[in-house]
Design an enzyme around this catalytic site. Structure first.
Site, PDB file in Angstrom:
ATOM      1  N   THR A  43      17.018-114.161  93.195  1.00 56.23           N
ATOM      2  CA  THR A  43      17.812-113.241  94.015  1.00 56.23           C
ATOM      3  C   THR A  43      17.572-111.800  93.590  1.00 56.23           C
ATOM      4  OG1 THR A  43      19.525-114.877  94.502  1.00 56.23           O
ATOM      5  CG2 THR A  43      20.154-112.564  94.672  1.00 56.23           C
TER       6      THR A  43
ATOM      7  N   THR B  35      17.647-106.059  77.995  1.00 57.02           N
ATOM      8  CA  THR B  35      17.060-106.873  76.937  1.00 57.02           C
ATOM      9  C   THR B  35      16.733-108.267  77.455  1.00 57.02           C
ATOM     10  OG1 THR B  35      18.317-105.685  75.253  1.00 57.02           O
ATOM     11  CG2 THR B  35      17.433-107.838  74.636  1.00 57.02           C
TER      12      THR B  35
ATOM     13  N   CYS C 223      23.693-123.263  98.576  1.00 52.09           N
ATOM     14  CA  CYS C 223      24.137-121.869  98.501  1.00 52.09           C
ATOM     15  C   CYS C 223      25.184-121.558  99.568  1.00 52.09           C
ATOM     16  CB  CYS C 223      22.942-120.926  98.655  1.00 52.09           C
ATOM     17  SG  CYS C 223      21.711-121.139  97.360  1.00 52.09           S
TER      18      CYS C 223
END
Length: 359
Positions: free
Chosen positions: A73, A223, A305
């Site tokens: 996404t 990170t 979904c």
């Protein structure tokens, strides 16, 4: 529990888990180090990330770079929004990650029609002036495979970029040919959740959506998790090594499933599709009741979904099916770890439950 929902997510490969564990270690071992730190432990973590990147890149076309993201996404948002294109054309059966993003970027979005078997025609009308075309490789609800090579060539001929959501095809089918950007997700190919990748063709410039430390070549700050990267890389490498055996296994399951569900109607093309996806409907079926009565089988009422939204499937509507057809549809997904006897057991339970409804 018999798991038959491979389009929603795939079981984590044991090899992927093994690759992740050293990078989840606590203070007694250096595996927890930040891969962007210059000390030895950080450099070791960075090396693990780059090994994983190479394995993921092996699933994608040559001549590009792999950017790690939180999932497909985010990758698709970077591709669509970061491209700067504002005149967009996307297929009617795209995942919401493409459709909703494209609509937010272009209120006058062009939606490309599909045939009754769920495919975009290679000569589909694309408006003059379109700056970006997005068509998925394999549909998540009905499994149809799109003519990506021809559509990408059409886009390029009119000066547009071409974006491909390859989430359902990555690690199973050859990489999309001709795309400028390709999005994939680790958990759809037996890797961990929470990580995906965007492949960007050399020479394609994108504007970052996330600003900060300038990681991932300045395109995606933040990170990286060496553990997630390592799991993704191991899963990708396993897809390459098991390419033939996985494909043959799915074909055997497909042949068996078609026989076991012979009196159900298949949604989408029977031939131009990934055979690990079985989208079926039965007139008059109450899918909610079926899900309740077959609790020991994990399957889907259409796209995971969209489950719980109450909205009929936009994919099945695009095929010309009615909302009633949509509400009588189930999706069965299988793959590497599905056993034939599990499929037989599940079919017996599902067929009996459907027949008990008198349909």
């Amino acid at each position: 529990m018999i798991y038959l929902d491979y389009q929603a997510t795939t079981p984590l490969a044991p090899e992927a888990l093994d690759a992740m564990l050293p990078w989840l270690a606590g203070p007694a071992a250096p595996g927890f180090a930040n891969p962007h730190s210059p000390h030895r432990a950080g450099r070791a973590a960075a090396a693990a990330v780059e090994v994983a990147r190479a394995h993921v890149a092996a699933l994608l076309p040559p001549g590009g770079r792999v950017i790690f993201t939180s999932g497909a996404t985010e990758a698709l948002n970077i591709a669509l929004a970061g491209s700067g294109a504002r005149a967009l054309a996307v297929s009617a059966i795209e995942h919401a990650a493409v459709l909703d993003t494209a609509r937010a970027l272009d209120p006058d979005l062009c939606v490309l029609r599909v045939s009754t078997d769920g495919r975009v025609a290679p000569d589909v009308a694309i408006p003059h002036g379109t700056g970006l075309v997005a068509v998925m490789q394999v549909n998540n609800e009905i499994g149809t495979i799109q003519p990506i090579t021809q559509l990408a060539a059409r886009a390029h001929a009119m000066g547009a970029l071409f974006v491909c959501d390859a989430v359902q095809g990555a690690g199973k089918l050859a990489a999309p040919d001709g795309a400028d950007m390709v999005a994939i997700s680790a958990h759809k190919l037996h890797g961990p959740k929470g990580i995906g990748a965007l492949w960007v063709r050399d020479g394609v410039a994108l504007t970052p959506l996330i600003h900060g430390g300038g990681q991932e070549g300045g395109l995606r700050s933040g990170t990286l998790s060496p553990a997630l990267c390592a799991g993704f890389g191991a899963a990708a490498a396993l897809c390459k090594s098991r390419w033939t055996s996985d494909g043959e296994h799915v074909e055997r399951l497909w042949t068996k499933a078609r026989a076991l569900f012979s009196d159900w109607t298949l949604n989408g093309s029977a031939d131009e599709r990934w055979h690990g996806n079985l989208s079926l409907r039965r007139p008059g079926l109450d899918v909610g009741r079926l899900l309740s009565e077959c609790r020991n089988i994990a399957f889907s009422a259409g796209s995971a979904c969209a489950s719980g939204s109450g909205r009929p499937s936009h994919v099945l509507r695009a095929l010309g099916l009615s909302d009633r057809d949509s509400k009588s549809t189930i999706r069965i997904g299988f793959g590497r770890y599905t056993r034939e006897e599990e499929l037989e057991q599940a079919a017996a339970v599902l067929n009996a439950a459907a027949q008990a409804q008198g349909v």
